[in-house]
Design an enzyme around this catalytic site. Structure first.
Site, PDB file in Angstrom:
ATOM      1  N   ASP A 166       0.813   3.566   2.473  1.00 14.99           N
ATOM      2  CA  ASP A 166       0.645   4.137   3.807  1.00 14.99           C
ATOM      3  C   ASP A 166      -0.530   5.125   3.739  1.00 14.99           C
ATOM      4  O   ASP A 166      -1.519   4.839   3.074  1.00 14.99           O
ATOM      5  CB  ASP A 166       1.947   4.771   4.301  1.00 14.99           C
ATOM      6  CG  ASP A 166       2.012   4.829   5.829  1.00 14.99           C
ATOM      7  OD1 ASP A 166       1.617   3.841   6.470  1.00 14.99           O
ATOM      8  OD2 ASP A 166       2.443   5.846   6.375  1.00 14.99           O
TER       9      ASP A 166
ATOM     10  N   ASP B 143       0.851  -1.198   0.000  1.00 13.60           N
ATOM     11  CA  ASP B 143       0.000   0.000   0.000  1.00 13.60           C
ATOM     12  C   ASP B 143       0.884   1.244   0.000  1.00 13.60           C
ATOM     13  O   ASP B 143       2.102   1.144   0.044  1.00 13.60           O
ATOM     14  CB  ASP B 143      -0.898  -0.004   1.243  1.00 13.60           C
ATOM     15  CG  ASP B 143      -0.069  -0.054   2.519  1.00 13.60           C
ATOM     16  OD1 ASP B 143       0.334   1.037   3.000  1.00 13.60           O
ATOM     17  OD2 ASP B 143       0.214  -1.156   3.027  1.00 13.60           O
TER      18      ASP B 143
END
Length: 278
Positions: free
Chosen positions: A218, A216
C-alpha cells in the site's frame, strides 16, 4: 455421496480468468434479475470436477471495481448450480510481516465501500421477498477455508491462515492518512472487491472463500515506493502460479467431501435472517 453435487465457481481477479485451466470448456451466457454478469461463464472440468470460471472485471479487464455487477455474478454462478466459490484477489499489505508475494486466506473484512448494493433482497419487483439481516460472522465459509489451507500445505505453499481485509471503493488507492488509519484498526490487507462479493455469496447460500495475493505494501511504508498499477500487475503475474496451484489442489479435495451439513446450515442461516412483510 451427499445430496449436493459439488460444482465450483472460480472468480478470477487479475489473472485467474485463463480458460486453459478448464477441460472441455464452453461459454455460457446468462441473464439474471440484476442484469448480466461481468462476462460469459466458462464451464468445464478441472481434475474431473465441474467448475465455472468468471472474470470479475471482464476478460479484458474493462470493468472498474465499483462497476462490477456483483449481484449478477453471484446469481449467475448459483443459477448454473455452483455450491462453492473460490475467489482470488490482489491486495496490498497493511502490515510489515505480510510481504509482497504472500498468500492470505481471508476470514473477515472491514467495509469501506459506498456505492454497491449488498443484498438481493432490495424490494425490487424481481427480487426475493423480504429483508435479509444476514450475520457476517463467519463471513467466509470455515469448512471450505480448512480445505484450502490443507491444499496449500500439501503443495508446500505458505499461506497465512487468517486475515482481515479492508475493502475500499476505489478505483483510486488510499491516501497515506487512510492507509495508516486502516493499519491502526488492525487490518492486514486492502483491496477493492471483497465487498460485496463475500456478502452476496453467503446470502445466496454458497460456500465462499477468498485467497488474497499480496502485491505491494500500500502507501504507508516509507521504505518503499507508493503503490502503482505497474507494481501491482507485475507482482500479481509473478506470484500468481502459487495461488492457482492452491486452487487446483483444493478443487478435488472439495469434491470428495460431503457438504450436506455445511450447505444445509448455511441455507438455514439465510432463511432465518429474512424478515417477511406482515
Amino acid at each position: 455421496m451427499g445430496k449436493y453435487q459439488v460444482k465450483i465457481g472460480i472468480i478470477g481477479g487479475s489473472g485467474l480468468s485463463n480458460p486453459d485451466i478448464l477441460e472441455n470448456s464452453k461459454e455460457c451466457s446468462i441473464e439474471t434479475p440484476y442484469g448480466k454478469p461481468s462476462d460469459v461463464l466458462l464451464e468445464g472440468k478441472i481434475k474431473g470436477v465441474d467448475c465455472v470460471v468468471l472474470a470479475r472485471h471482464g476478460r479484458k479487464h474493462t470493468i472498474m471495481p465499483s462497476n462490477v455487477n456483483y449481484r449478477a455474478n453471484i446469481w449467475a454462478l448459483r443459477e448454473v448450480g455452483c455450491t462453492h466459490i473460490l475467489a482470488s484477489t490482489a491486495t496490498g499489505s497493511l502490515q510489515e510481516n505480510i510481504h509482497p508475494g504472500d498468500l492470505v486466506l481471508l476470514d473477515s473484512f472491514i467495509d469501506r465501500t459506498k456505492m454497491r448494493p449488498q443484498t438481493f433482497y432490495d424490494g425490487a419487483p424481481n427480487s426475493p421477498v423480504g429483508i435479509c439481516h444476514l450475520p457476517m460472522k463467519p463471513a467466509f465459509c470455515p469448512d471450505t477455508r480448512q480445505v484450502v489451507l490443507h491444499a496449500a500445505k500439501e503443495a508446500g505453499i505458505n499461506c497465512r491462515e487468517t486475515g482481515t481485509c479492508v475493502a475500499i471503493e476505489g478505483p483510486r488507492f488510499s491516501s497515506l492518512a487512510e492507509s495508516n488509519m486502516f493499519r491502526s484498526w488492525g487490518a492486514h490487507v486492502i483491496n477493492m472487491t471483497t465487498v460485496p462479493e463475500v456478502v452476496l455469496a453467503k446470502e445466496a447460500g454458497l460456500c465462499y472463500v477468498a485467497l488474497a495475493l499480496v502485491t505491494d505494501y500500500d502507501c504507508w511504508r516509507e521504505a518503499t515506493e507508493s503503490v502503482s498499477v505497474t507494481e501491482v500487475m507485475s507482482s500479481f503475474k509473478k506470484n500468481m502460479k502459487n495461488l492457482v496451484q492452491v486452487f487446483l489442489n483444493a478443487i478435488p479435495l472439495i469434491a470428495e467431501k460431503d457438504w450436506d451439513e455445511t450447505l444445509d446450515n448455511l441455507k438455514a442461516t439465510v432463511q432465518s435472517s429474512i424478515m417477511l412483510p406482515h
